[in-house]
Design an enzyme around this catalytic site. Structure first.
Site, PDB file in Angstrom:
ATOM      1  N   GLU A   1       0.839  -1.201   0.000  1.00 21.08           N
ATOM      2  CA  GLU A   1       0.000   0.000   0.000  1.00 21.08           C
ATOM      3  C   GLU A   1       0.868   1.242   0.000  1.00 21.08           C
ATOM      4  O   GLU A   1       1.929   1.276   0.632  1.00 21.08           O
ATOM      5  CB  GLU A   1      -0.924  -0.010   1.223  1.00 21.08           C
ATOM      6  CG  GLU A   1      -1.923   1.140   1.289  1.00 21.08           C
ATOM      7  CD  GLU A   1      -2.936   0.940   2.410  1.00 21.08           C
ATOM      8  OE1 GLU A   1      -3.363  -0.210   2.636  1.00 21.08           O
ATOM      9  OE2 GLU A   1      -3.281   1.937   3.061  1.00 21.08           O
TER      10      GLU A   1
ATOM     11  N   ASP B   1       0.111   5.444   0.590  1.00 16.39           N
ATOM     12  CA  ASP B   1      -0.961   6.317   1.080  1.00 16.39           C
ATOM     13  C   ASP B   1      -0.621   7.794   0.986  1.00 16.39           C
ATOM     14  O   ASP B   1       0.485   8.211   1.368  1.00 16.39           O
ATOM     15  CB  ASP B   1      -1.246   6.041   2.567  1.00 16.39           C
ATOM     16  CG  ASP B   1      -1.748   4.655   2.838  1.00 16.39           C
ATOM     17  OD1 ASP B   1      -2.357   4.065   1.951  1.00 16.39           O
ATOM     18  OD2 ASP B   1      -1.525   4.168   3.970  1.00 16.39           O
TER      19      ASP B   1
ATOM     20  N   GLU C   1      -2.719  10.671   2.982  1.00 16.15           N
ATOM     21  CA  GLU C   1      -3.829  10.889   3.917  1.00 16.15           C
ATOM     22  C   GLU C   1      -3.812  12.354   4.347  1.00 16.15           C
ATOM     23  O   GLU C   1      -2.847  12.816   4.962  1.00 16.15           O
ATOM     24  CB  GLU C   1      -3.708   9.970   5.129  1.00 16.15           C
ATOM     25  CG  GLU C   1      -3.873   8.494   4.779  1.00 16.15           C
ATOM     26  CD  GLU C   1      -3.663   7.585   5.975  1.00 16.15           C
ATOM     27  OE1 GLU C   1      -4.513   6.714   6.202  1.00 16.15           O
ATOM     28  OE2 GLU C   1      -2.645   7.755   6.682  1.00 16.15           O
TER      29      GLU C   1
END
Length: 300
Positions: A114, A116, A118
């Site tokens: 993953e 990310d 955010e």
């Protein structure tokens, strides 16, 4: 609108000393040119929440809506292994404390990979925090945070990753903000064997998002709305993990980049991290008395 911003900054810089900002202008103009021809949302993505919370306004414009009834999300129809993937986002304006706008790539399963972005909301007038993280073979804990050098709720900005077999580069308006290198020779897992889909979501992260959870979401300001355009995907598509070897070749040929950044990219990265980096797992001695091995080799 990005060209307007670039022009305004240029004239401001004629009157002041702002070499670091001037360094960013070419990248901003490049972003504007690329974002002007977005890939169709309906071609690449599917809503995963109802039409009231994932509002498809057109093939090029989508809103995610968070309220007390539901979070909001959408994801790509295809999974990818390596490529250049990005999206234009205008974040929740005004009071956004407790909200998390997430834009990420992820594979499936407990040992997933993953990457990310955010965006952690804040009270009115206080800056957003952008947290990036990397999971490799299910292991995360690689959070880094910066404060952005602009208000990301006023206009669209382009958040992207370059991902190949050597390096992952997180960028904002094509300005590098973080790199994660392939350090498998040091025993560090790398994201090179699992295809990932592209996702984005808007949800209630009150337990941790703003000041460690001290400031909660305030529903009187709902609905919270984030807006998306410029759905750019130039990646190696994978169907049922049948094309992994071919994607490795494409990584070397189409999206190849040396393990180190160029001189210009390195200077951009250093400028961002010197002025705006507010948390780095590599220097968090409470969590990691001995820094993870990749910390000594990345461009920081």
């Amino acid at each position: 609108m990005v060209y307007t911003y670039v022009r305004a900054v240029f004239f401001t810089c004629l009157l002041t000393t702002c070499w670091p900002v001037m360094v960013l202008l070419a990248s901003m103009a490049h972003f504007a040119a690329r974002a002007a021809v977005p890939v169709s949302f309906t071609q690449n993505y599917l809503s995963s929440t109802d039409a009231n919370h994932t509002r498809v306004l057109s093939a090029e414009l989508v809103e995610l809506v968070l309220d007390q009834d539901s979070a909001a999300a959408f994801g790509s129809k295809t999974t990818y292994l390596f490529g250049r993937i990005g999206m234009g986002i205008k974040l929740v304006p005004g009071y956004s404390a407790g909200t998390v706008t997430a834009y990420y790539l992820s594979s499936a399963g407990l040992t997933h990979d993953e990457m990310d972005f955010e965006f952690l909301g804040n009270v009115t007038g206080e800056p957003y925090t952008l947290q990036t993280n990397v999971y490799a073979k299910g292991v995360g804990g690689r959070e880094q945070r910066i404060n952005l050098w602009f208000d990301p709720s006023l206009d669209f900005h382009y958040y992207s990753v370059l991902w190949n077999s050597n390096i992952i580069v997180f960028s904002v308006d094509n300005v590098p903000i973080r790199v994660f290198k392939n350090n498998q020779n040091l025993g560090v897992p790398y994201l090179n064997s699992q295809a990932m889909a592209v996702y984005t979501s808007l949800w209630d992260g009150s337990q941790w998002a703003t000041e460690g959870g001290r400031v909660k979401i305030d529903w009187q300001y709902a609905p919270f709305i984030a807006t998306y355009e410029g759905f750019y995907v130039d990646g190696c598509a994978v169907q049922n993990n049948n094309n992994l070897a071919g994607c490795a070749v494409a990584s070397r040929n189409k999206w190849a980049q040396a393990p180190a950044l160029t001189w210009h990219q390195t200077n951009q990265l250093k400028w961002v991290r010197h002025r705006y980096l507010v948390y780095n797992y590599c220097t968090d001695k409470m969590r990691y008395p001995t820094p993870p091995p990749e910390c000594g080799t990345s461009v920081l």
